[in-house]
Structures are given as structure tokens and as C-alpha cells.
Design a protein around this motif. Sequence first.
Motif, PDB file in Angstrom:
ATOM      1  N   ALA A   1       0.879  -1.164   0.000  1.00  0.00           N
ATOM      2  CA  ALA A   1       0.000   0.000   0.000  1.00  0.00           C
ATOM      3  C   ALA A   1       0.920   1.218   0.000  1.00  0.00           C
ATOM      4  O   ALA A   1       2.142   1.088   0.175  1.00  0.00           O
ATOM      5  N   ALA A   2       0.351   2.398  -0.170  1.00  0.00           N
ATOM      6  CA  ALA A   2       1.166   3.614  -0.146  1.00  0.00           C
ATOM      7  C   ALA A   2       1.880   3.714   1.206  1.00  0.00           C
ATOM      8  O   ALA A   2       1.241   3.751   2.252  1.00  0.00           O
ATOM      9  N   GLY A   3       3.203   3.705   1.198  1.00  0.00           N
ATOM     10  CA  GLY A   3       3.983   3.817   2.425  1.00  0.00           C
ATOM     11  C   GLY A   3       4.033   2.570   3.280  1.00  0.00           C
ATOM     12  O   GLY A   3       4.447   2.633   4.440  1.00  0.00           O
ATOM     13  N   PHE A   4       3.638   1.432   2.744  1.00  0.00           N
ATOM     14  CA  PHE A   4       3.627   0.205   3.553  1.00  0.00           C
ATOM     15  C   PHE A   4       3.909  -1.000   2.672  1.00  0.00           C
ATOM     16  O   PHE A   4       3.336  -1.141   1.589  1.00  0.00           O
ATOM     17  N   ASN A   5       4.807  -1.856   3.123  1.00  0.00           N
ATOM     18  CA  ASN A   5       5.079  -3.154   2.492  1.00  0.00           C
ATOM     19  C   ASN A   5       5.283  -4.181   3.595  1.00  0.00           C
ATOM     20  O   ASN A   5       5.934  -3.891   4.596  1.00  0.00           O
ATOM     21  N   ALA A   6       4.733  -5.356   3.394  1.00  0.00           N
ATOM     22  CA  ALA A   6       4.908  -6.440   4.358  1.00  0.00           C
ATOM     23  C   ALA A   6       5.052  -7.759   3.622  1.00  0.00           C
ATOM     24  O   ALA A   6       4.358  -8.005   2.631  1.00  0.00           O
ATOM     25  N   ASN A   7       5.955  -8.584   4.100  1.00  0.00           N
ATOM     26  CA  ASN A   7       6.108  -9.950   3.608  1.00  0.00           C
ATOM     27  C   ASN A   7       5.321 -10.859   4.542  1.00  0.00           C
ATOM     28  O   ASN A   7       5.449 -10.759   5.761  1.00  0.00           O
ATOM     29  N   ILE A   8       4.526 -11.736   3.947  1.00  0.00           N
ATOM     30  CA  ILE A   8       3.677 -12.640   4.725  1.00  0.00           C
ATOM     31  C   ILE A   8       3.941 -14.065   4.263  1.00  0.00           C
ATOM     32  O   ILE A   8       3.896 -14.350   3.067  1.00  0.00           O
ATOM     33  N   ALA A   9       4.197 -14.934   5.216  1.00  0.00           N
ATOM     34  CA  ALA A   9       4.357 -16.362   4.928  1.00  0.00           C
ATOM     35  C   ALA A   9       3.321 -17.125   5.734  1.00  0.00           C
ATOM     36  O   ALA A   9       3.213 -16.944   6.937  1.00  0.00           O
ATOM     37  N   LEU A  10       2.530 -17.941   5.036  1.00  0.00           N
ATOM     38  CA  LEU A  10       1.552 -18.811   5.681  1.00  0.00           C
ATOM     39  C   LEU A  10       1.937 -20.247   5.373  1.00  0.00           C
ATOM     40  O   LEU A  10       2.200 -20.586   4.220  1.00  0.00           O
ATOM     41  N   LYS A  11       1.943 -21.068   6.393  1.00  0.00           N
ATOM     42  CA  LYS A  11       2.217 -22.491   6.223  1.00  0.00           C
ATOM     43  C   LYS A  11       1.171 -23.261   7.007  1.00  0.00           C
ATOM     44  O   LYS A  11       1.000 -23.040   8.196  1.00  0.00           O
ATOM     45  N   ALA A  12       0.473 -24.149   6.315  1.00  0.00           N
ATOM     46  CA  ALA A  12      -0.565 -24.958   6.955  1.00  0.00           C
ATOM     47  C   ALA A  12      -0.301 -26.430   6.687  1.00  0.00           C
ATOM     48  O   ALA A  12       0.005 -26.826   5.562  1.00  0.00           O
ATOM     49  N   SER A  13      -0.407 -27.218   7.733  1.00  0.00           N
ATOM     50  CA  SER A  13      -0.248 -28.662   7.617  1.00  0.00           C
ATOM     51  C   SER A  13      -1.193 -29.311   8.619  1.00  0.00           C
ATOM     52  O   SER A  13      -1.022 -29.140   9.833  1.00  0.00           O
ATOM     53  N   GLY A  14      -2.182 -30.018   8.091  1.00  0.00           N
ATOM     54  CA  GLY A  14      -3.162 -30.652   8.974  1.00  0.00           C
ATOM     55  C   GLY A  14      -3.922 -29.613   9.764  1.00  0.00           C
ATOM     56  O   GLY A  14      -4.507 -28.693   9.206  1.00  0.00           O
ATOM     57  N   SER A  15      -3.884 -29.711  11.083  1.00  0.00           N
ATOM     58  CA  SER A  15      -4.620 -28.784  11.938  1.00  0.00           C
ATOM     59  C   SER A  15      -3.728 -27.694  12.525  1.00  0.00           C
ATOM     60  O   SER A  15      -4.124 -27.000  13.457  1.00  0.00           O
ATOM     61  N   LYS A  16      -2.516 -27.519  11.993  1.00  0.00           N
ATOM     62  CA  LYS A  16      -1.576 -26.500  12.479  1.00  0.00           C
ATOM     63  C   LYS A  16      -1.256 -25.512  11.364  1.00  0.00           C
ATOM     64  O   LYS A  16      -1.152 -25.886  10.195  1.00  0.00           O
ATOM     65  N   GLN A  17      -1.075 -24.263  11.750  1.00  0.00           N
ATOM     66  CA  GLN A  17      -0.750 -23.216  10.794  1.00  0.00           C
ATOM     67  C   GLN A  17       0.167 -22.195  11.450  1.00  0.00           C
ATOM     68  O   GLN A  17       0.000 -21.885  12.633  1.00  0.00           O
ATOM     69  N   THR A  18       1.123 -21.667  10.692  1.00  0.00           N
ATOM     70  CA  THR A  18       1.936 -20.553  11.164  1.00  0.00           C
ATOM     71  C   THR A  18       1.792 -19.397  10.182  1.00  0.00           C
ATOM     72  O   THR A  18       1.705 -19.599   8.970  1.00  0.00           O
ATOM     73  N   VAL A  19       1.762 -18.193  10.738  1.00  0.00           N
ATOM     74  CA  VAL A  19       1.706 -16.972   9.951  1.00  0.00           C
ATOM     75  C   VAL A  19       2.854 -16.096  10.432  1.00  0.00           C
ATOM     76  O   VAL A  19       2.967 -15.810  11.624  1.00  0.00           O
ATOM     77  N   THR A  20       3.712 -15.692   9.514  1.00  0.00           N
ATOM     78  CA  THR A  20       4.830 -14.806   9.834  1.00  0.00           C
ATOM     79  C   THR A  20       4.705 -13.569   8.966  1.00  0.00           C
ATOM     80  O   THR A  20       4.581 -13.682   7.745  1.00  0.00           O
ATOM     81  N   MET A  21       4.733 -12.390   9.607  1.00  0.00           N
ATOM     82  CA  MET A  21       4.658 -11.127   8.877  1.00  0.00           C
ATOM     83  C   MET A  21       5.861 -10.272   9.242  1.00  0.00           C
ATOM     84  O   MET A  21       6.237 -10.192  10.415  1.00  0.00           O
ATOM     85  N   ARG A  22       6.454  -9.640   8.242  1.00  0.00           N
ATOM     86  CA  ARG A  22       7.548  -8.689   8.436  1.00  0.00           C
ATOM     87  C   ARG A  22       7.196  -7.435   7.654  1.00  0.00           C
ATOM     88  O   ARG A  22       6.917  -7.507   6.456  1.00  0.00           O
ATOM     89  N   ALA A  23       7.237  -6.266   8.321  1.00  0.00           N
ATOM     90  CA  ALA A  23       6.822  -5.027   7.675  1.00  0.00           C
ATOM     91  C   ALA A  23       7.858  -3.926   7.896  1.00  0.00           C
ATOM     92  O   ALA A  23       8.746  -4.040   8.744  1.00  0.00           O
ATOM     93  N   ASP A  24       7.708  -2.837   7.146  1.00  0.00           N
ATOM     94  CA  ASP A  24       8.613  -1.696   7.242  1.00  0.00           C
ATOM     95  C   ASP A  24       7.883  -0.464   7.785  1.00  0.00           C
ATOM     96  O   ASP A  24       8.012   0.624   7.271  1.00  0.00           O
ATOM     97  N   SER A  25       7.115  -0.656   8.842  1.00  0.00           N
ATOM     98  CA  SER A  25       6.335   0.442   9.412  1.00  0.00           C
ATOM     99  C   SER A  25       6.358   0.351  10.936  1.00  0.00           C
ATOM    100  O   SER A  25       7.159  -0.387  11.497  1.00  0.00           O
ATOM    101  N   GLN A  26       5.463   1.093  11.590  1.00  0.00           N
ATOM    102  CA  GLN A  26       5.342   1.027  13.050  1.00  0.00           C
ATOM    103  C   GLN A  26       5.130  -0.415  13.490  1.00  0.00           C
ATOM    104  O   GLN A  26       5.669  -0.858  14.485  1.00  0.00           O
TER     105      GLN A  26
END
Length: 181
Positions: free
Chosen positions: A146-171
Motif C-alpha cells: 500500500a502507499a507507504g507500507f510493504n509487508a512480507n507474509i508467509a503462511l504455512k498450513a499442515s493438517g490442523s496447524k498453521q503458522t503466519v509470519t509477517m515482516r513489515a517496514d512500518s510502526q
Amino acid sequence: MEHLQAYRAAGGGKHRANKPIEARARNRRLLITATVLFAAGIANTDSKAQSGPFAPLAGSWSGGGTVMLDDGSTERIRCRAKYAPIGPTMEMSLTCASDAYKFNLGANVRAEGSAITGSWSEASRNISGSLQGRGGGGNYELVASAAGFNANIALKASGSKQTVTMRADSQFRGANISLSK
């Protein structure tokens, strides 16, 4: 005897007391038919959701993790996610909160092969933008812009487990979230 024959003739050859029983049986058959058709519709929707590139994410998830802010502080958060895939498209929402921090992320995405595109919005900060990335089979790597905002998002799902990792360049510098069904 003539009286009984005339009575039956007026009722179409059947004794009138049988009509309510026949109506209940007909209503029961209609109810069973409607229930079967409704269940088939749900099964068909589930099979569509389970056959697309976002199928491993389908459903409601909850869990927690940490959010990292630009001052270096971290806070524990509790999260809820809901993913509604249909074929190559998916609507999703992710809400996370701590005592002092909250974000409410929503997105609509579409997959063409392993390429993913879409849009996202964060309601509490009134910001929205585009999503691009790659993924399938439970592993997704996306960039939210978005204007003034970038974030990398990784989602990994396996069976009944999921991880979400976000890295951004803002507050909001990022988040690590673990969810389960």
C-alpha cells in the motif's frame, strides 16, 4: 350400509380418516428430500473448497503469538482466522489483539497456477492495498503493498496447524502467529 358406501364415494373411495395420515407421510417425504438436497449442497460446497489451491487453509483457526513494534517491544497476542476458499479464490480474515494492540486484516485472493493476486484491508487503521505472491499446497509467500507500507507474509498450513509470519517496514514490524483448528 348404503350410508357407508356413499361416505366412501364422497371421499374418493377411501375413508376420510386416512387423509391426515397420508398428508403427514407426504410432508415427511418432502422434509427428507429437502434435507438430503441441503446436505448434498453443503457437501458440494465443501468439496469445492477442498479441491482448490487454498484448501489446506479452509475453516476457522485460533491461537496466539507475538507482535513486534518499531520501538523493539513485543506483545503477546491472541488471534482468530477464518478462511473461505472456493476453487481458485479465497476470502480470509485474521483478527489479533493484545491489551494494547489490535489488527483486523481481511483479504480476497485468487490463484492462477502458483501465482496469487488479490487485495487486502486492515480495518482499525483504515489502510488497504494489493497482494501478490506464490503458493499452494499449504505454503504461501505473499507481499502486501500500500502507499507507504510493504509487508512480507508467509503462511504455512499442515493438517490442523498453521503458522503466519509477517515482516513489515512500518510502526508494525511484524508478527509470529501459531494457529490450530
